[in-house]
Design an enzyme around this catalytic site. Sequence first.
Site, short mmCIF file in Angstrom:
data_model
loop_
_atom_site.label_atom_id
_atom_site.label_comp_id
_atom_site.label_asym_id
_atom_site.label_seq_id
_atom_site.Cartn_x
_atom_site.Cartn_y
_atom_site.Cartn_z
N CYS A 138 0.83 -1.21 0.00
CA CYS A 138 0.00 0.00 0.00
C CYS A 138 0.86 1.26 0.00
CB CYS A 138 -0.99 -0.04 1.15
SG CYS A 138 -2.41 1.07 0.88
N GLU A 141 -3.19 -8.92 3.02
CA GLU A 141 -3.02 -9.48 4.36
C GLU A 141 -4.20 -9.22 5.28
OE1 GLU A 141 -1.87 -5.21 4.91
OE2 GLU A 141 -1.70 -6.72 3.32
N ARG A 182 -15.08 2.85 12.24
CA ARG A 182 -14.26 3.87 12.90
C ARG A 182 -14.47 5.23 12.25
NH1 ARG A 182 -8.47 3.31 10.96
NH2 ARG A 182 -9.52 4.32 9.20
N HIS A 188 -4.20 -4.52 0.12
CA HIS A 188 -3.94 -5.13 1.43
C HIS A 188 -4.38 -6.59 1.44
CE1 HIS A 188 -2.67 -1.68 3.85
NE2 HIS A 188 -3.56 -0.96 3.22
N LYS A 194 -11.92 7.99 -1.89
CA LYS A 194 -11.09 6.90 -1.38
C LYS A 194 -11.43 5.59 -2.09
CE LYS A 194 -9.77 4.67 2.98
NZ LYS A 194 -9.94 4.66 4.45
#
Length: 309
Positions: free
Chosen positions: A142, A237, A249, A235, A163
């Site tokens: 990333c 992972e 969040r 990502h 985003k």
Amino acid sequence: MPICTDSDLPVNAILEKENIFVMEKDKAMHQDIRPLSIAIVNLMPLKEDTELHLLRMLSNTPLQVNVTFLAMKSHIAKNVSKSHLNQFYLTIDDVENRFYDGMIITGAPVEKMPYEEVDYWDEICHVMEWSKTHVTSTLHLCWGAQAGLYYHYGINKHLLPRKVFGVYAHKVMHRRVPLVRGFDDYFMAPHSRNTEVDSDDIRRHPDLITLAESNEVGTFLCMNDDGSQIFVMGHPEYDRMTLDKEYKRDIAKGLDIDIPVNYYPDDDPEKRPVMQWRAMANAMYTNWLNYYVYQATPYIFLGKPNNDN
């Protein structure tokens, strides 16, 4: 694969519950083999979450791996205890004279900032330069991938209007390259970023090859000719609930954030997210360890045995 860590690393308990073989360093020292030495430069704020994600990924081959966690001495971490850093993390100064089979540089929540304004930019540049002579293959994730492409190849990032957030479809571009061995023609992978590196800029560079890309979010995976530098824009992972945690969040903070794409059934955040990328992620990390680390690394580095203990 046995993962060799400090015996009291907190995430060990979770890994053991998942039947992942965690070996204490004292025991590993008495084995008559040379395990792979992997350094993880953890730039993420929630360091224990990232430790867990990456150790899971490194546990899927028969190879034994010794892991060293590195943090930035020029940055004050706000979301992890100082005692955790002191006990489980080193800095580049501590490992300057060591050699590693592989290294992972994680993402970081600084992507909207110009690289030179990041407080640890000089230090991470030093790490990336050091990796050229002390690491067999470095995997950048990333923001780490964007920073690596900028530092090593002069390719800059661009701010996105919205985003990139969710799980997207990607196409394998060069199936014969070992890093994507075992991938389906099309596969899903998570992204969570506000910037991108232009795919055309990567394609135009004579030293880089694009291995997978998406019509929606551009390049996912690229590397240099010998695999010593590998760049992953997403990502892989991440676990099932990571994007969920990020979304909720940001909602709690009152941020303008879209529901993650292709993530919740019926786009309903109250429903359990669908895991669609685990097989690809396991294949990618296994291929990296096997073809670009284990099969490429010397048994003895520059005449000196490596020692992480």
